[in-house]
Write an enzyme that holds these catalytic residues in place. Sequence first.
Site, PDB file in Angstrom:
ATOM      1  N   TRP A 127       0.828  -1.213   0.000  1.00 30.98           N
ATOM      2  CA  TRP A 127       0.000   0.000   0.000  1.00 30.98           C
ATOM      3  C   TRP A 127       0.856   1.254   0.000  1.00 30.98           C
ATOM      4  O   TRP A 127       0.572   2.212  -0.715  1.00 30.98           O
ATOM      5  CB  TRP A 127      -0.991  -0.010   1.169  1.00 30.98           C
ATOM      6  CG  TRP A 127      -1.940  -1.167   1.092  1.00 30.98           C
ATOM      7  CD1 TRP A 127      -2.071  -2.181   1.999  1.00 30.98           C
ATOM      8  CD2 TRP A 127      -2.873  -1.466   0.035  1.00 30.98           C
ATOM      9  NE1 TRP A 127      -3.030  -3.080   1.569  1.00 30.98           N
ATOM     10  CE2 TRP A 127      -3.533  -2.668   0.376  1.00 30.98           C
ATOM     11  CE3 TRP A 127      -3.208  -0.840  -1.167  1.00 30.98           C
ATOM     12  CZ2 TRP A 127      -4.514  -3.250  -0.439  1.00 30.98           C
ATOM     13  CZ3 TRP A 127      -4.186  -1.415  -1.979  1.00 30.98           C
ATOM     14  CH2 TRP A 127      -4.822  -2.600  -1.608  1.00 30.98           C
ATOM     15  N   ASP A 194      -2.001   6.485   6.522  1.00 29.19           N
ATOM     16  CA  ASP A 194      -2.999   5.547   6.011  1.00 29.19           C
ATOM     17  C   ASP A 194      -3.287   4.571   7.148  1.00 29.19           C
ATOM     18  O   ASP A 194      -2.467   3.714   7.469  1.00 29.19           O
ATOM     19  CB  ASP A 194      -2.437   4.825   4.778  1.00 29.19           C
ATOM     20  CG  ASP A 194      -3.376   3.722   4.263  1.00 29.19           C
ATOM     21  OD1 ASP A 194      -4.434   3.487   4.879  1.00 29.19           O
ATOM     22  OD2 ASP A 194      -3.028   3.107   3.232  1.00 29.19           O
ATOM     23  N   LYS A 218     -12.071  -2.312   6.325  1.00 36.07           N
ATOM     24  CA  LYS A 218     -11.211  -3.179   7.124  1.00 36.07           C
ATOM     25  C   LYS A 218     -11.685  -3.261   8.584  1.00 36.07           C
ATOM     26  O   LYS A 218     -11.779  -4.327   9.129  1.00 36.07           O
ATOM     27  CB  LYS A 218      -9.754  -2.695   7.093  1.00 36.07           C
ATOM     28  CG  LYS A 218      -9.190  -2.491   5.696  1.00 36.07           C
ATOM     29  CD  LYS A 218      -8.831  -3.784   4.999  1.00 36.07           C
ATOM     30  CE  LYS A 218      -8.630  -3.648   3.505  1.00 36.07           C
ATOM     31  NZ  LYS A 218      -7.680  -2.638   3.092  1.00 36.07           N
TER      32      LYS A 218
END
Length: 381
Positions: A127, A194, A218
Amino acid sequence: MLTIFTYFEITLLNIDSKFRYLQRFMNNKVHNFSAGPSILPDKVFEQASSAINNFNGKGLSILEISHRSKDFMDVLDEARSLAIEISELDTNKYTCLFLQGGASMQFLMTAYNFLNKNAAYINTGSWSTKAIKEAKLFGNVTEIASSFDKNFNYIPKDFSINEDYDYLHITSNNTIFGTQFHSFPVSNCPLIVDMSSDIFSRKIDFSKFDLIYAGAQKNLGPAGATMVIINKELLDKVQRNVPSMMSYKVHIEKDSSFNTPPVFPIYCILLNLRLIKQEGIDSISEKNKIKSEFIYGEIDRNKCFSGFSEVSDRSQMNATFNINEGFDSELFNKICSNNNISGINGHRSVGGYRASIYNALPLESLNVLVDSMKEFELSQE
Ligand SMILES: *Cc1c(COP(=O)(O)O)cnc(C)c1O
């Protein structure tokens, strides 16, 4: 005849969906270790289902009401303020938005708004790598540290932040590799994080960050909404002409309703935020610690398995592990499926297994996984 048949079919369909609903609460419930979209509290599913039929007792579904209606504006306001309250942030300084496009959109939106000359990134996995790729379209990116050399199985610690960067970007929890920052870098520049896969999973000082983003699917809600918590002082740093949909300033000025917001995901997030507030981050934090110690304890004890990431950097949300050489992974997979364990295959870039143990995963499910690992070990004697 046709109508009778159709009626019969519909009745069967109804019974089937009721059965699946009941299954969640009965012995044969599925233990969901999916990394995302992932498990949410049963109460969120129940309340969200009921709002699909009849929202706020108004005889309309949450799916068919205007995003400008009072009922929905109350939902949005409550969700935005609960996010700031749970983060224990100053409401004058920070605000919360619910945007679309996933965390992946934030990779470019953060850079579009704030990368003027040079930004610093710590690369701790897939990511982060994607965030860096997008940022490079807007300016100079300095990767001040990376754990690429060991397939991202650790969090780099030896780095210095001596230059004047527009911001520093980190990924607090690396969903794919199963590593997590347990302390955060200190710098003079704004810190952007993030937090998609560990938002509201542990007690941290949110005021260290200037922008926090999290794709909901998530640990927060269903896919379709991304939560952004932003220090409004950051807006003074924007130098580019940013298109409206990409502009934090525009979204803030329009109270997170510049265009139609993702109504249903936001409602589900609100239901979850109410539960998070009710339980309190301290208690959630404590439970997640116990859960992660439980699974890593078994990974370390069991002769058939090895953890993937460095012990000191292990994620409390995604436990990655491999089967040791000479043991039969097919058999372990079979034991897991017999025990109704779902979603523990590792990401294709790591292989092995990944048990995602988000807030809503009950200890009971973890027990079933640990027992399955023990059952497997016994079968290999
Ligand atoms: C899943 C994930 C993303 C990507 O989220 P999308 O909503 O699919 O764009 C980004 N960062 C982290 C840490 C993730 O876990």
